[in-house]
Write a protein that holds these residues in place. Structure first.
Motif, PDB file in Angstrom:
ATOM      1  N   UNK A 150      22.950   2.303   8.690  1.00 26.14           N
ATOM      2  CA  UNK A 150      23.253   4.098   8.391  1.00 26.14           C
ATOM      3  C   UNK A 150      24.367   3.716   7.789  1.00 26.14           C
ATOM      4  N   UNK A 151      25.586   3.242   8.832  1.00 25.05           N
ATOM      5  CA  UNK A 151      26.997   2.782   9.066  1.00 25.05           C
ATOM      6  C   UNK A 151      27.402   2.700   7.415  1.00 25.05           C
ATOM      7  N   UNK A 170      34.307  -3.883  11.248  1.00 26.26           N
ATOM      8  CA  UNK A 170      33.391  -5.241   9.838  1.00 26.26           C
ATOM      9  C   UNK A 170      33.060  -3.992   8.676  1.00 26.26           C
ATOM     10  N   UNK A 171      32.682  -3.482   9.270  1.00 18.11           N
ATOM     11  CA  UNK A 171      31.568  -2.845   7.983  1.00 18.11           C
ATOM     12  C   UNK A 171      32.743  -1.850   7.084  1.00 18.11           C
ATOM     13  N   UNK A 205      26.125   2.828   5.021  1.00 18.66           N
ATOM     14  CA  UNK A 205      25.282   3.972   4.220  1.00 18.66           C
ATOM     15  C   UNK A 205      26.522   4.966   3.879  1.00 18.66           C
ATOM     16  N   UNK A 206      26.695   5.158   5.080  1.00 14.04           N
ATOM     17  CA  UNK A 206      27.577   6.764   4.825  1.00 14.04           C
ATOM     18  C   UNK A 206      29.208   6.342   4.929  1.00 14.04           C
ATOM     19  N   UNK A 207      29.627   5.627   4.783  1.00 15.94           N
ATOM     20  CA  UNK A 207      30.831   4.726   4.874  1.00 15.94           C
ATOM     21  C   UNK A 207      31.019   4.167   3.216  1.00 15.94           C
ATOM     22  N   UNK A 208      29.529   3.933   2.319  1.00 18.66           N
ATOM     23  CA  UNK A 208      29.929   3.789   0.756  1.00 18.66           C
ATOM     24  C   UNK A 208      30.198   5.204   0.418  1.00 18.66           C
ATOM     25  N   UNK A 209      29.617   5.787   1.035  1.00 21.07           N
ATOM     26  CA  UNK A 209      28.879   7.565   0.125  1.00 21.07           C
ATOM     27  C   UNK A 209      30.259   7.974   0.339  1.00 21.07           C
TER      28      UNK A 209
END
Length: 203
Positions: free
Chosen positions: A65-66, A186-187, A68-72
């Motif tokens: 989910x991290x 890292x993400x 997920x939200x970062x790419x969004x």
């Protein structure tokens, strides 16, 4: 993040039209063409598929989910249309919200974690998404066992997109806030690399 209780895994596209418009000119002295006004019939316009990405981790409450939200967040800032979701290998956390430590780290950096309920990966995801990105080699191996024939090439390890980093994204669930900070960094780095790749392919 199995915590020793992991169960076995259970074995929309949006389209947009290119803003570019073709122009077809009629020959000199000929009757005016209905295509002379910088336009062509919609059926002739190229159809560009919005890229779709699915992030995978063990329980779908920390790492995926991290990502997920970062790419969004990053895609919205650059104006790139992208479909994003995340899911789990295990069904242990199904129905749970993101880990509060992941939410806190995102908030500390000015990012609001979207409303999220953990879910397990489904076979239909392999048809729906263009890229299915596991946080560890073990996740990728589990995904390949689940993948329908012909979809294995969609599976990638997250650190493929994180320049200078190899191996797995560690699970911060067992650690403290320091571990969540390091994994977030890292993400964030890997998502930036993935976004650059998506932008290059969209040109």
């Amino acid at each position: 993040m199995c915590r020793g209780r992991c169960k076995g895994i259970v074995p929309s596209y949006w389209q947009r039209r290119s803003p570019a418009r073709s122009r077809v000119r009629s020959g000199a002295g000929s009757a005016p063409s209905p295509w002379d006004e910088n336009t062509v019939p919609p059926s002739f316009l190229p159809q560009l598929k919005t890229p779709s990405i699915l992030f995978i981790c063990t329980g779908n409450i920390c790492r995926s989910p991290t990502a997920h939200v970062l790419l969004m967040h990053k895609a919205r800032a650059t104006g790139l249309d992208v479909e994003v979701d995340s899911a789990a290998i295990s069904d242990e956390e199904r129905g749970n919200p993101p880990d509060r430590r992941s939410v806190a780290e995102a908030k500390r950096r000015g990012i609001t974690m979207h409303a999220h309920v953990a879910r397990q990966v489904r076979k239909s995801d392999f048809d729906r998404f263009d890229l299915i990105i596991g946080m560890t080699a073990q996740h990728c191996a589990a995904l390949r066992r689940l993948a329908p024939a012909g979809t294995e090439d969609k599976i990638h390890l997250f650190t493929e997109y994180a320049e200078g980093i190899e191996g797995d994204v560690p699970d911060p669930w067992y650690g403290g806030q320091k571990d969540f900070i390091e994994v977030f960094d890292l993400i964030d780095h890997g998502v930036a690399g993935l976004l650059a790749k998506l932008q290059a392919e969209a040109r």
